[in-house]
Design a protein around this motif. Structure first.
Motif, PDB file in Angstrom:
ATOM      1  N   TYR A 105      -9.310  -2.088   8.977  1.00  0.00           N
ATOM      2  CA  TYR A 105     -10.700  -2.069   8.570  1.00  0.00           C
ATOM      3  C   TYR A 105     -11.040  -3.339   7.774  1.00  0.00           C
ATOM      4  CZ  TYR A 105     -14.733  -0.987   5.880  1.00  0.00           C
ATOM      5  OH  TYR A 105     -15.946  -1.081   5.304  1.00  0.00           O
ATOM      6  N   ALA A 106     -10.107  -3.722   6.898  1.00  0.00           N
ATOM      7  CA  ALA A 106     -10.330  -4.927   6.091  1.00  0.00           C
ATOM      8  C   ALA A 106     -10.485  -6.163   6.979  1.00  0.00           C
ATOM      9  CB  ALA A 106      -9.168  -5.126   5.111  1.00  0.00           C
ATOM     10  N   MET A 124      -6.659   1.033   6.638  1.00  0.00           N
ATOM     11  CA  MET A 124      -7.282   0.227   5.567  1.00  0.00           C
ATOM     12  C   MET A 124      -7.196  -1.261   5.892  1.00  0.00           C
ATOM     13  SD  MET A 124      -5.898   2.156   2.108  1.00  0.00           S
ATOM     14  CE  MET A 124      -6.539   1.089   0.837  1.00  0.00           C
ATOM     15  N   LEU A 125      -6.018  -1.681   6.352  1.00  0.00           N
ATOM     16  CA  LEU A 125      -5.821  -3.106   6.634  1.00  0.00           C
ATOM     17  C   LEU A 125      -6.597  -3.542   7.878  1.00  0.00           C
ATOM     18  CD1 LEU A 125      -2.015  -3.494   5.858  1.00  0.00           C
ATOM     19  CD2 LEU A 125      -3.946  -4.198   4.443  1.00  0.00           C
ATOM     20  N   LEU A 149       0.829  -1.214   0.000  1.00  0.00           N
ATOM     21  CA  LEU A 149       0.000   0.000   0.000  1.00  0.00           C
ATOM     22  C   LEU A 149       0.862   1.261   0.000  1.00  0.00           C
ATOM     23  CD1 LEU A 149      -2.796  -1.097   2.500  1.00  0.00           C
ATOM     24  CD2 LEU A 149      -2.951  -0.957   0.022  1.00  0.00           C
TER      25      LEU A 149
END
Lengths: 461, 251
Positions: free
Chosen positions: A423-424, A420-421, A407
């Motif tokens: 949240y993923a 992001m990770l 990323l």
């Protein structure tokens, strides 16, 4: 010293015996609690009080409470309010944002502040004739007999001291009754807000769905200030044949507050109960979720997401009882732990002798963002039938370095990449929330929390 | 564009690059060839700023700046792009979301306005067409369940979107069938212009039939042992790496 706020517990609020304090409180306040003229309720209160007096609060010597230190909760003197505070201040921005409706969500709404209904913020107009949504105090004043056989019928006497305390000294709460085939046309949101310092809030909720009835209910706990409160709730859920309930617990109190939340459900044949617990806030949160499937073909989902930092402590205890054949259950709890936060997951599955063809799955996955965070996870399977499928699993991991580099190599800021990770990681649980505006709201809230905590994520490398 | 001076790097204390010298001018395509373990991928990763590759000496100047001092995301925003040999699968992050976050962080860095949703979608559909990627892939999780060819096309899609000044293709041809190779090469060639440079790291000559380099360098034991034009790649293909290594040690 202007502008500098010193947080300290006043000596006179620390208790030698938490149990005695609440027994005394019962003497002082019991005549002001809802249902004064209802004899059966009074005897139920007395029974619970006797049980609480005998057993007191649980301690870490109890296996079910081993990993959760209760001193901060039981050592403080929380007071039940006997009357609503007049003119509750909702003017500061914190109160406003805490009580603001979820954007885009059309729903019926019931708001309680420090345990008392706040009708100016509630809206339960336009309900179907087969649907009843009222406060417990209203039901007890108008037609208490309608809930006589239901209230306190699911919790049972084996429950812990907090539930007994609630049984003795509960305040108002939510009563939802749906007749056979009734459908709640919009979700119902009930908001429990705590406000004044050292307030004990003890809601008591009852949800009963008739055959084939359907409802979606959101229960949100929030704080209107940074004050330290104890929210000790009991919710009983009765699902008759073929009924369906989606229940969302959104726990977002201040970090100086405590929450003990019990949900006890009984499910008849082919009913479906789906309970989502999303925990962001609270200093210490303990959830006991229990569902007993007494009729064949019932299904229960218990899904949980928690994202914690600082010294937050969240303890999720689940009990799934397969009491009849062909029932299915699915538990998935995912947690993100940063800093010195700690979580406990204890998932008990009991499959009774006649519960053949049971399919029960359980999984608890944790993402540790800090070396100081801690997770204790424990499955407990008791299987007395021989033709069943039961699975459980737990994983603990960290953010994947290769994904982080990938990323970042696309120009993305490390903090954003981390969120992001993260949240993923929880996305597959949040993705199962069926109310879209609620899902959007929680995704956004989680994202904001992760960004807000970014400086606390440790090194950026 | 890029100047590499006497670059030494090690991984886990083991020296891999032992004095690389390389100069890439704007508009040039340089192929880096070499046997397995020669340091090709290490060079690519060091240039992109990957952790756990330690530069022990030497310098890298990219557009008059010290590249080695920059964090990976800054390199990307300044215009360095690494197409991964093994693109990473990220379940739960949609491809579209990654692409949007990437383009906007690059735009922001360049002082340009971030793209609104409509403009971004239009742009990304145009770029996806370039690598013949179906739109459904945009909405799926990053690389999750993609075939080898789809992953590599996704890399080129990201590259086409970010429009880097220096693209580093790390064994982009590995795991590709001939059709996918042609699509990838077409995507790369479309981006080719007089201001953009590329480093094409490859084991085989095959890719260079489609992406024709200006220069070919042969890497062995962490050093460039021979440089030439595209005919060097053909010669290598015919004679094998053994030939050139023998040649180098004899010299």
């Amino acid at each position: 010293m202007a502008g500098l706020k010193i947080m300290q517990v006043q000596p006179d609020t620390m208790l030698a015996s938490g149990t005695q304090f609440y027994l005394d409180q019962f003497e002082q306040i019991s005549d002001k609690l809802p249902g004064q003229n209802v004899d059966w309720l009074q005897s139920s209160r007395n029974n619970n009080l006797a049980r609480f007096g005998k057993n007191g609060f649980p301690t870490q010597k109890d296996e079910d409470w081993r990993y959760t230190p209760l001193k901060p909760v039981t050592g403080k003197a929380f007071n039940l309010k006997s009357a609503p505070t007049s003119g509750v201040e909702h003017e500061d921005t914190r109160s406003q944002s805490a009580l603001r409706p979820i954007p885009g969500l059309n729903c019926h709404r019931l708001v309680f502040v420090d345990g008392f209904p706040e009708m100016s913020m509630s809206d339960i107009a336009g309900l179907d004739g087969k649907v009843s949504v009222r406060s417990l105090s209203e039901v007890l004043a108008e037609d208490p007999e309608t809930i006589r056989d239901l209230l306190d019928s699911v919790v049972g006497e084996s429950s812990h001291g907090f539930a007994a305390l609630n049984g003795a000294l509960h305040q108002d709460g939510l009563v939802v009754m749906l007749e056979e085939g009734a459908i709640l046309s919009m979700p119902l949101e009930v908001v429990y807000a705590s406000n004044q310092e050292l307030t004990l809030v003890q809601p008591r909720n009852l949800i009963c769905l008739g055959k084939g009835a359907k409802a979606q209910i959101i229960e949100r706990t929030v704080s209107l200030s940074d004050s330290s409160c104890l929210h000790n709730s009991v919710t009983e859920v009765i699902l008759n044949e073929g009924s369906e309930l989606d229940y969302y617990l959104i726990q977002d109190q201040s970090r100086s507050s405590y929450q003990v939340c019990g949900v006890w459900a009984r499910q008849k044949e082919s009913s479906r109960f789906s309970c989502h617990t999303v925990t962001f806030g609270g200093g210490l949160v303990r959830n006991d979720l229990r569902s007993e499937m007494t009729g064949p073909g019932a299904h229960c989902d218990m899904l949980g997401v928690y994202s914690l930092s600082a010294k937050q402590h969240v303890d999720n205890h689940t009990t799934m009882i397969h009491g009849a054949a062909h029932c299915t259950s699915n538990e998935l709890y995912k947690g993100v732990l940063d800093q010195r936060s700690r979580s406990v997951f204890h998932g008990r599955i009991k499959v009774e002798k006649d519960a053949q063809k049971t399919d029960a799955r359980q999984s608890n996955n944790t993402l540790l963002l800090s070396r100081d965070a801690e997770i204790d996870t424990k499955p407990q399977l008791e299987i007395y039938a021989d033709d069943v499928k039961c699975s459980h699993g737990a994983t603990i991991g960290q953010l994947d370095e290769t994904s982080m580099f990938y990323l970042r190599s696309r120009g993305i800021d490390p903090d954003v990449a981390r969120s992001m990770l993260t949240y993923a990681f929880v996305n597959d649980v949040l993705g199962q929330i069926k109310i879209e505006p609620l899902r959007d709201y929680l995704e956004k809230a989680l994202g904001e929390q992760l960004i807000r905590e970014k400086k606390l994520f440790g090194q950026t490398k | 564009m890029l100047t590499v001076n006497n670059l030494h790097a090690s991984v886990d204390g083991k020296a891999i690059l032992r004095g690389i010298n390389l100069k890439v001018n704007p508009g040039e395509i340089h192929a880096i060839m070499g046997p397995n373990g020669s340091g090709k991928s290490t060079l690519a990763n060091v240039l992109a700023g990957r952790d756990n590759y330690e530069v022990t000496s030497g310098e890298v100047v990219f557009q008059d700046q010290n590249l080695l001092e920059m964090e990976p995301e800054i390199r990307a925003r300044e215009g360095v792009f690494l197409a991964f040999q093994y693109p990473v699968e990220i379940p739960g992050v949609s491809n579209l979301y990654l692409l949007k976050a990437a383009i906007n962080s690059v735009k922001k860095h360049r002082g340009e306005e971030e793209l609104d949703a409509m403009t971004f979608l239009k742009l990304i559909k145009e770029k996806a067409a370039l690598v013949e990627m179906k739109q459904e892939f945009l909405y799926r999780s990053v690389n999750e369940g993609f075939s080898g060819g789809e992953k590599k096309r996704n890399e080129i899609l990201q590259m086409a979107l970010l429009e880097p000044h220096l693209s580093i293709l790390d064994e982009t041809d590995s795991g590709l069938d001939i059709d996918a190779l042609k699509i990838v090469a077409h995507g790369v060639n479309t981006l080719r212009n007089e201001s953009r440079s590329m480093l094409v790291v490859t084991h085989y000559q095959r890719l260079l039939d489609y992406i024709v380099p200006d220069y070919v360098h042969v890497l062995a034991h962490g050093k460039i042992i021979r440089s030439g034009d595209k005919s060097l790649a053909l010669e290598l293909e015919a004679k094998g790496y053994g030939w050139i290594e023998d040649h180098a040690s004899a010299a």
